[in-house]
Design a protein around this motif. Structure first.
Motif, PDB file in Angstrom:
ATOM      1  N   ALA A   1       0.101   9.536  -5.460  1.00 47.56           N
ATOM      2  CA  ALA A   1       0.306  10.920  -5.030  1.00 47.56           C
ATOM      3  C   ALA A   1       1.386  11.609  -5.860  1.00 47.56           C
ATOM      4  O   ALA A   1       1.217  12.761  -6.299  1.00 47.56           O
ATOM      5  CB  ALA A   1       0.666  10.954  -3.542  1.00 47.56           C
ATOM      6  N   ASP A   2       2.500  10.914  -6.089  1.00 47.88           N
ATOM      7  CA  ASP A   2       3.596  11.514  -6.856  1.00 47.88           C
ATOM      8  C   ASP A   2       3.193  11.793  -8.292  1.00 47.88           C
ATOM      9  O   ASP A   2       3.487  12.869  -8.837  1.00 47.88           O
ATOM     10  CB  ASP A   2       4.811  10.592  -6.831  1.00 47.88           C
ATOM     11  CG  ASP A   2       5.484  10.518  -5.465  1.00 47.88           C
ATOM     12  OD1 ASP A   2       5.170  11.377  -4.607  1.00 47.88           O
ATOM     13  OD2 ASP A   2       6.300   9.592  -5.253  1.00 47.88           O
ATOM     14  N   ARG A   3       2.542  10.828  -8.930  1.00 44.93           N
ATOM     15  CA  ARG A   3       2.183  11.010 -10.333  1.00 44.93           C
ATOM     16  C   ARG A   3       1.152  12.125 -10.499  1.00 44.93           C
ATOM     17  O   ARG A   3       1.237  12.919 -11.438  1.00 44.93           O
ATOM     18  CB  ARG A   3       1.655   9.702 -10.922  1.00 44.93           C
ATOM     19  CG  ARG A   3       2.719   8.622 -11.103  1.00 44.93           C
ATOM     20  CD  ARG A   3       3.777   9.027 -12.143  1.00 44.93           C
ATOM     21  NE  ARG A   3       3.223   9.222 -13.468  1.00 44.93           N
ATOM     22  CZ  ARG A   3       3.132   8.264 -14.393  1.00 44.93           C
ATOM     23  NH1 ARG A   3       3.567   7.036 -14.115  1.00 44.93           N
ATOM     24  NH2 ARG A   3       2.633   8.515 -15.582  1.00 44.93           N
TER      25      ARG A   3
ATOM     26  N   TRP B   1       0.819  -1.207   0.000  1.00 46.96           N
ATOM     27  CA  TRP B   1       0.000   0.000   0.000  1.00 46.96           C
ATOM     28  C   TRP B   1       0.856   1.261   0.000  1.00 46.96           C
ATOM     29  O   TRP B   1       0.560   2.230  -0.705  1.00 46.96           O
ATOM     30  CB  TRP B   1      -0.915   0.001   1.225  1.00 46.96           C
ATOM     31  CG  TRP B   1      -2.269  -0.592   0.987  1.00 46.96           C
ATOM     32  CD1 TRP B   1      -2.751  -1.765   1.494  1.00 46.96           C
ATOM     33  CD2 TRP B   1      -3.322  -0.044   0.192  1.00 46.96           C
ATOM     34  NE1 TRP B   1      -4.041  -1.981   1.062  1.00 46.96           N
ATOM     35  CE2 TRP B   1      -4.417  -0.936   0.266  1.00 46.96           C
ATOM     36  CE3 TRP B   1      -3.461   1.107  -0.582  1.00 46.96           C
ATOM     37  CZ2 TRP B   1      -5.621  -0.707  -0.399  1.00 46.96           C
ATOM     38  CZ3 TRP B   1      -4.659   1.343  -1.241  1.00 46.96           C
ATOM     39  CH2 TRP B   1      -5.717   0.443  -1.152  1.00 46.96           C
ATOM     40  N   ASP B   2       1.909   1.269   0.775  1.00 50.01           N
ATOM     41  CA  ASP B   2       2.744   2.461   0.868  1.00 50.01           C
ATOM     42  C   ASP B   2       3.294   2.856  -0.497  1.00 50.01           C
ATOM     43  O   ASP B   2       3.257   4.023  -0.893  1.00 50.01           O
ATOM     44  CB  ASP B   2       3.883   2.212   1.855  1.00 50.01           C
ATOM     45  CG  ASP B   2       4.719   3.461   2.070  1.00 50.01           C
ATOM     46  OD1 ASP B   2       4.189   4.418   2.672  1.00 50.01           O
ATOM     47  OD2 ASP B   2       5.877   3.479   1.629  1.00 50.01           O
ATOM     48  N   ASP B   3       3.779   1.867  -1.230  1.00 54.31           N
ATOM     49  CA  ASP B   3       4.342   2.146  -2.554  1.00 54.31           C
ATOM     50  C   ASP B   3       3.256   2.570  -3.537  1.00 54.31           C
ATOM     51  O   ASP B   3       3.458   3.502  -4.334  1.00 54.31           O
ATOM     52  CB  ASP B   3       5.067   0.907  -3.079  1.00 54.31           C
ATOM     53  CG  ASP B   3       6.294   0.549  -2.253  1.00 54.31           C
ATOM     54  OD1 ASP B   3       6.853   1.456  -1.613  1.00 54.31           O
ATOM     55  OD2 ASP B   3       6.669  -0.638  -2.245  1.00 54.31           O
ATOM     56  N   ALA B   4       2.113   1.885  -3.492  1.00 52.45           N
ATOM     57  CA  ALA B   4       1.046   2.196  -4.442  1.00 52.45           C
ATOM     58  C   ALA B   4       0.503   3.604  -4.225  1.00 52.45           C
ATOM     59  O   ALA B   4       0.332   4.386  -5.178  1.00 52.45           O
ATOM     60  CB  ALA B   4      -0.072   1.165  -4.322  1.00 52.45           C
TER      61      ALA B   4
ATOM     62  N   GLU C   1      -5.644   9.376   2.426  1.00 55.65           N
ATOM     63  CA  GLU C   1      -4.200   9.116   2.494  1.00 55.65           C
ATOM     64  C   GLU C   1      -3.483   9.749   1.303  1.00 55.65           C
ATOM     65  O   GLU C   1      -2.379  10.311   1.461  1.00 55.65           O
ATOM     66  CB  GLU C   1      -3.950   7.607   2.541  1.00 55.65           C
ATOM     67  CG  GLU C   1      -2.475   7.222   2.575  1.00 55.65           C
ATOM     68  CD  GLU C   1      -1.742   7.718   3.811  1.00 55.65           C
ATOM     69  OE1 GLU C   1      -0.503   7.823   3.752  1.00 55.65           O
ATOM     70  OE2 GLU C   1      -2.390   8.014   4.836  1.00 55.65           O
ATOM     71  N   VAL C   2      -4.083   9.683   0.114  1.00 60.55           N
ATOM     72  CA  VAL C   2      -3.474  10.345  -1.042  1.00 60.55           C
ATOM     73  C   VAL C   2      -3.444  11.858  -0.811  1.00 60.55           C
ATOM     74  O   VAL C   2      -2.449  12.533  -1.116  1.00 60.55           O
ATOM     75  CB  VAL C   2      -4.218   9.986  -2.341  1.00 60.55           C
ATOM     76  CG1 VAL C   2      -3.753  10.865  -3.498  1.00 60.55           C
ATOM     77  CG2 VAL C   2      -4.003   8.515  -2.676  1.00 60.55           C
ATOM     78  N   GLY C   3      -4.536  12.412  -0.258  1.00 62.37           N
ATOM     79  CA  GLY C   3      -4.547  13.841   0.050  1.00 62.37           C
ATOM     80  C   GLY C   3      -3.420  14.225   0.997  1.00 62.37           C
ATOM     81  O   GLY C   3      -2.748  15.251   0.811  1.00 62.37           O
ATOM     82  N   ARG C   4      -3.193  13.409   2.018  1.00 61.30           N
ATOM     83  CA  ARG C   4      -2.110  13.699   2.962  1.00 61.30           C
ATOM     84  C   ARG C   4      -0.761  13.622   2.261  1.00 61.30           C
ATOM     85  O   ARG C   4       0.121  14.469   2.492  1.00 61.30           O
ATOM     86  CB  ARG C   4      -2.176  12.715   4.132  1.00 61.30           C
ATOM     87  CG  ARG C   4      -3.378  12.925   5.046  1.00 61.30           C
ATOM     88  CD  ARG C   4      -3.272  12.151   6.341  1.00 61.30           C
ATOM     89  NE  ARG C   4      -3.386  10.718   6.164  1.00 61.30           N
ATOM     90  CZ  ARG C   4      -4.508  10.017   6.237  1.00 61.30           C
ATOM     91  NH1 ARG C   4      -5.661  10.659   6.448  1.00 61.30           N
ATOM     92  NH2 ARG C   4      -4.509   8.708   6.106  1.00 61.30           N
ATOM     93  N   ARG C   5      -0.586  12.610   1.416  1.00 65.93           N
ATOM     94  CA  ARG C   5       0.704  12.447   0.733  1.00 65.93           C
ATOM     95  C   ARG C   5       0.942  13.527  -0.320  1.00 65.93           C
ATOM     96  O   ARG C   5       2.088  13.739  -0.732  1.00 65.93           O
ATOM     97  CB  ARG C   5       0.778  11.061   0.097  1.00 65.93           C
ATOM     98  CG  ARG C   5       0.949   9.943   1.123  1.00 65.93           C
ATOM     99  CD  ARG C   5       0.803   8.569   0.507  1.00 65.93           C
ATOM    100  NE  ARG C   5       0.868   7.524   1.516  1.00 65.93           N
ATOM    101  CZ  ARG C   5       1.915   6.723   1.722  1.00 65.93           C
ATOM    102  NH1 ARG C   5       2.992   6.838   0.955  1.00 65.93           N
ATOM    103  NH2 ARG C   5       1.887   5.805   2.664  1.00 65.93           N
TER     104      ARG C   5
END
Length: 876
Positions: A84-86, A76-79, A476-480
Motif C-alpha cells: 500500500a505504501d509503495r 501479512w501486516d508488514d507485507a 485490504e490493500v484498498g483499505r490501507r
C-alpha cells in the motif's frame, strides 16, 4: 477422518473455458478425489485428462505459504502495508499511470471485480490488463465492431444441433476435449459434418470431412472468398439483412480481395464454400489461431460477416462461437478486467457510462481513456513509465511475446508484487514482495465459461499456511490506501451482489450483460447457486442473442465490416526462412504451474519439441531425436526435433508450456515478436519467423531421480514422475568426470555408486544408491540414447537391479510413453494388445484397455497407431 465419509461438493474445473462441472471429495488427509459432474450443462460428467488429474495437483510441495518481502518471510501486516505504501508513494510522485496491475483468467470473477474497482475507480488509472489479452481480445473487439457489445450469440447446445461445424484455428480435440467429444457425439447421432481450417494437421483433423491447410494468416482471404460465394449462390438472407448494415461495402472489399493468397487449391475452396452455402445449421467455432494475429479482429469480423449475411446466428445449431482458453476469460471481460473496458460491458470512453460507474462506486475519479494493454504495459515497465507493478496468478516472464525483454523489464522495475500459489515461477523469482494466494479448491467465487454460463467454484480444502483469497488481499490493500468504505467486504457473496447490482445499471443503458436478477441473492442462495447463463433479469434468463436482430449499436443493427487480407507482420527471408506456429499440447496447461505437478500428465509429452517437415529436416541434417536450435530476431531456443508431415514445408510448430523452471532453453515466447493487432492489442503468436539448425551437442543424457535434480547443461527438460523426476539433458562441452557430474546433478556426495564408463566412446552409466535403493541414475553418450525411459522412471526408490542396462527385464514389459493419460496406458501396451488380440479399431482398443474411453483426446493418436501398424503389415 475417513475421506469416504465426506460429502461431494459441486465446483468447476480451473482449466479451459469449457467450464466443466466437477464433484470434489476431500480424502481427509489433504488430498482430493475428483470426478465430472453429470448434472453440469457444460460437460454432463465428462472430464479431459487435465480435469481428471486435478486431484494430483493439490499437494503442498510447491506452495508459497507465507508472505515474503525482499526474499525473507514477513508478516501479512508488514507485507500489505509495504504494498500500500509503495503504490501510494509512487502515485503521489509520478501519477496514477505510473502503477499497473497485470491479472489473469485464473482469478475468480469476484477477485477480478475488486481488482478492477481498485485500479480504475480508486487509483484512477486504466492500467489494469490481463493475460486474457493474449487469448480473446481480438474476439472481444470483433464482437463489439459487429454487434455493439462483446456478446457471444450462441451456446454449446448449438454444437449438438449443427449440421456443419467449422473449426477455425482451433485444435478442439486437444485444447477443449470435452467440447470435441460433444461434437463427435453429434456427428455419430446426426451426421454432423466437420471442417478443420488450420495450417497444421492436428488431432482435430481425425475424422474431419475436410481439412483446409491454409497459409498462416490467410483466414481473412478465405472467409472473404466464402462471403462472395455465398452472395453468388444466392445464400444470403434478405430478410435478416434488414437487421444489418454494411453488406455492400463488405462484399466490395471481399471481391477486391479475390486474388489474396490462401495456399489452398481452388477446388478445395470451392468445395468448402459449397458445403457452407447449402448447409443452414452451421457453427463456426474459432479460437487462438484466429485471435492471436496482427489481423485477429479482421479475421473475427470476416467470420461474423458470413453468419450475418446468411442470418445463421442466434438460432439452434448456427452461429459463431468463440472458444476461450481460460476458465474465467469471460468473467474477466464482464467485470472490465481489460484496460479498455469498464465493468459490465460499459465503455470506458463513454462519459455517461463513466459517470454511472463512478456514482455507483462513489469513486473519486475514473480514467477517461484506455490504459496500457499487456504488451505495451510491459514496454512501459521496461522504459520506466510504470514504476510499481502487481502481477496476480500469471507468469508474463514466460508467456508474453519477447519474453526475454519482459523478464528483464520486470527485473528492473523499482517495485514488483506477485500474488501466486507458488514462488517457483520465472516471474515470482523477480518479485520484491510475494503474497501467498489461495488456490483452486481453497477459494469461493464464480467463473463464466465460453457460452456465458456462470458457475460456482467452491472451497473444499483449507488454504495452507497463511494463504489468503485474492479479493481479500486486494480489498485490504484498498483499505490501507485510504478507501476503507469502498473495500469493506467480508465475503465473495457480498462482492457478487454488488457486481450484479451494477450490471443492472448497465442494463439501463441497454447493454447485453445484465445479471441484476441475482442482485438480491442471499449468502445461502450464493452458496447453492446452480449454473446459469446470462443475462439473468426479472424478464429473461440465458438463451441466444440476435435471432431477430436486436443488436447493441445505437440503431439496433449489426455491422458487416469490410476487411481485406494482409500477411503476418514478420516476413520470412534468407535469415529467418521458417514460419513458427505455437500452441498447447494435450495434457499441459499454460506454464505448467499446476499440471506439471501431475506425473501422468507429464508422461505423455515429457519435453518440449519442434515439429518440422521431413523435407526441411533432411535439408538441415536433422534426424529423429536430434535437438534443433531455433533462432528469431527476439531470442533463441533449443527444442527436440519431431519430424512429421503434420506441418507443411517451411513451417514449424512448438508448444508454449515450458519455462525456466522446467526447460530454460525452451521458452517459446522468447521467439515471438511483440507485434499486435492495432485494435485488440493481441499479439501475433502464431506466425513468427525463425531459423532452424541442428544443435551439435557434445553429449546427450537422460536421468531419473527420487528427489529434485539441479541440471546444468545447455539443454535440459525436467518432468515429474510417480517416483520422482526424469530429465533429458545435452551439453555443449565435454564432461571429464561423469561420477562427479552425477553426484552434483543429484546433490549427493556420499551415495554408493555403480557405474559403467567407457571413456573412449564417451559413454557413461551411473547409478547412486542409499540403503540399497536407487536415488538417481544418469545415462550419457555422444548421441541420443535408446533407453526404456518410461521403465527407468519407475525405478527411483526401489532396489533397481540391472538399472544400468537401461532396459526392463523380460518379465516386466515396458509400457512405453503414456498415450492415454486418463488411464495411464502406454504406447507399447497398446501395440502389444493390437498385435496379440487383432484389434482393428479405436473402439476395440478402448474395450480392451480403456484407452480413449474417457475424455477421448487420445483417440486420434490411437487411430494413427493403428494406421501405421496396418501400413507396416501391408508392406511386409
Amino acid at each position: 477422518m475417513d475421506g469416504t465419509a465426506l460429502p461431494e461438493t459441486r465446483s468447476t474445473c480451473p482449466y479451459c473455458g469449457v467450464g466443466c462441472g466437477v464433484l470434489l471429495r476431500p480424502d481427509g488427509q489433504g488430498g482430493l478425489d475428483v470426478r465430472g459432474d453429470p448434472d453440469h450443462p457444460s460437460n454432463f460428467g465428462r472430464l479431459c485428462s487435465k480435469g481428471a488429474a486435478l486431484g494430483e495437483t493439490v499437494g503442498l510441495g510447491e506452495r508459497l505459504l507465507t508472505p515474503k518481502v525482499g526474499g525473507k518471510t514477513a508478516q501479512w501486516d508488514d507485507a500489505l502495508q509495504n504494498v500500500a505504501d509503495r503504490f501510494r508513494d509512487t502515485i503521489a510522485t509520478h501519477g496514477p499511470d505510473s502503477v499497473a496491475l497485470y491479472v489473469s483468467g485464473q482469478l475468480l470473477t469476484e477477485d477480478y471485480y475488486v481488482a478492477n474497482k481498485l485500479m480504475k475507480g480508486f487509483i484512477g488509472s486504466a492500467n489494469i490488463d490481463t493475460n486474457s489479452r493474449l487469448c480473446m481480445a481480438s474476439s472481444v473487439a470483433g464482437h463489439k465492431r459487429a454487434f455493439g457489445t462483446d456478446t457471444v450469440p450462441g451456446t454449446y447446445e448449438d454444437i449438438d444441433a449443427a449440421d456443419l461445424v467449422v473449426l477455425v484455428g482451433s485444435n478442439l480435440a486437444w485444447c477443449h476435449p470435452v467440447l470435441y467429444q460433444r461434437l463427435l457425439a453429434a456427428r455419430k447421432a446426426r451426421g454432423t459434418r466437420i471442417v478443420v481450417i488450420d495450417p497444421r494437421r492436428t488431432a482435430s483433423c481425425d475424422g474431419a470431412d475436410m481439412h483446409l491447410a491454409l497459409d498462416p494468416g490467410a483466414d481473412v482471404a478465405l472467409f472473404n472468398r466464402l462471403l462472395v460465394a455465398l452472395d453468388d449462390a444466392g445464400a444470403t438472407d434478405p430478410d435478416y439483412l434488414r437487421h444489418t448494415t454494411g453488406l455492400a461495402e463488405a462484399l466490395a472489399a471481399a471481391r477486391a480481395d479475390a486474388a489474396a493468397p490462401t495456399g489452398l487449391p481452388e477446388a478445395q475452396i470451392a468445395a468448402f464454400c459449397d458445403l457452407f452455402a447449402r448447409t443452414e445449421r452451421v457453427v463456426t467455432l474459432y479460437s487462438q489461431g484466429v485471435n492471436q494475429s496482427t489481423r485477429g479482429v479482421d479475421k473475427v469480423n470476416a467470420i461474423l460477416n458470413c453468419h450475418l449475411a446468411t442470418g445463421r446466428i442466434g438460432r439452434p445449431g448456427m452461429g459463431p462461437l468463440s472458444a476461450t482458453g481460460q476458465p474465467n476469460a469471460m468473467g474477466g471481460r464482464e467485470v472490465g478486467g481489460l484496460a479498455n473496458m469498464l465493468a459490465c460491458h460499459l465503455d470506458l470512453e463513454h462519459a455517461d457510462h463513466r459517470a454511472a460507474v463512478r456514482e455507483f462506486w462513489q469513486a473519486p475519479a475514473l480514467p477517461d481513456a484506455a490504459g496500457l494493454k499487456a504488451v505495451d504495459m510491459f514496454r512501459a515497465v521496461g522504459d520506466g513509465r510504470i514504476r510499481a507493478l502487481w502481477i496476480i496468478h500469471t507468469n508474463p516472464a514466460v508467456s508474453l511475446p519477447e519474453a526475454d525483454a519482459v523478464r528483464d523489464a520486470i527485473a528492473g522495475c523499482p517495485f514488483t508484487v506477485v500474488s501466486d500459489i507458488t514462488a517457483r515461477t520465472d516471474t515470482a523469482r523477480l518479485a520484491d514482495v510475494l503474497l501467498p494466494a489461495a488456490a483452486w479448491a481453497e477459494k469461493d467465487g464464480t467463473v463464466t465459461n465460453s457460452d456465458r454460463t456462470i458457475s460456482r467454484q467452491r472451497r473444499v480444502l483449507d488454504a495452507p499456511g497463511e494463504a489468503r483469497a485474492d479479493w481479500d488481499i486486494l480489498a485490504e490493500v484498498g483499505r490501507r490506501m485510504g478507501h476503507a468504505r469502498a473495500f469493506d467486504y467480508s465475503s465473495p457473496a457480498e462482492i457478487f451482489r454488488e457486481y450484479a447490482t451494477l450490471s443492472g445499471v448497465a442494463g439501463q443503458f441497454g447493454r447485453d450483460f445484465d445479471i441484476s436478477g441475482l442482485a438480491d441473492l442471499t449468502d445461502a442462495g450464493y452458496a447453492t447457486l446452480a449454473p446459469c447463463r446470462w443475462p439473468v433479469t426479472q424478464t429473461r434468463q440465458g438463451g441466444r442473442f440476435f435471432a431477430e436482430g436486436g443488436f447493441f449499436h445505437p440503431d439496433g443493427k449489426a455491422r458487416l465490416i469490410p476487411v481485406t487480407w494482409a500477411p503476418p507482420a514478420a516476413r520470412t527471408g534468407p535469415r529467418f526462412p521458417f514460419r513458427l506456429n505455437t500452441g498447447r499440447v494435450r495434457d499441459q496447461w499454460h506454464t505448467m504451474t499446476r499440471t506439471g505437478l501431475s506425473p501422468r500428465l507429464s508422461a505423455h509429452l515429457a519435453e518440449p519439441f519442434l515439429d518440422i517437415h521431413p523435407a526441411d529436416a533432411a535439408r538441415l541434417g536433422l534426424a529423429p531425436s536430434d535437438l534443433a536450435r531455433v533462432t528469431a530476431p527476439t531470442g533463441g531456443a533449443i527444442l527436440r526435433a519431431r519430424i512429421t508431415d503434420a506441418v507443411q514445408p517451411g513451417q514449424v510448430f512448438a508448444p508454449m508450456h515450458w519455462t525456466g523452471e522446467t526447460a530454460p532453453s525452451a521458452r517459446t515466447c522468447a521467439l515471438i515478436p511483440a507485434a499486435c493487432d492495432p485494435m485488440s492489442g493481441q499479439p501475433e503468436s502464431k506466425a513468427a519467423v525463425v531459423a532452424v539448425s541442428r544443435f551439435d551437442a557434445a553429449w546427450y543424457g537422460f536421468a531419473v531421480s527420487r528427489d529434485a535434480m539441479t541440471p546444468d547443461a545447455a539443454y535440459w527438460a525436467l518432468a515429474r514422475t510417480t517416483q520422482g523426476f526424469r530429465a533429458e539433458l545435452a551439453g555443449a562441452s565435454a564432461i571429464t568426470d561423469w561420477e562427479a557430474e552425477a553426484r552434483r546433478l543429484f546433490g549427493d556426495a556420499e551415495a554408493e555408486v555403480a557405474s559403467i564408463i567407457d571413456t573412449a566412446r564417451g559413454q557413461a552409466r551411473i547409478a547412486l544408491f542409499r540403503d540399497g535403493h536407487l536415488t538417481g541414475a544418469l545415462f550419457a553418450a555422444p548421441r541420443p540414447m535408446a533407453l526404456m525411459r518410461d521403465y527407468l522412471a519407475t525405478l527411483p526408490g526401489t532396489p533397481a537391479p540391472g538399472v544400468l542396462s537401461g532396459r526392463s527385464p523380460a518379465d516386466r514389459p515396458n509400457p512405453g510413453p503414456v498415450l492415454c493419460s486418463c488411464f495411464s496406458v502406454g504406447t507399447n501396451t497398446i501395440a502389444r494388445a493390437i498385435a496379440a488380440e487383432g484389434l482393428g479399431s479405436v473402439e476395440q482398443v478402448g474395450a480392451a484397455l480403456g484407452a480413449g474411453t474417457n475424455c477421448g483426446s487420445c483417440r486420434p493418436e490411437i487411430a494413427e497407431m493403428l494406421r501405421k501398424l496396418q501400413v507396416r503389415e501391408a508392406a511386409e
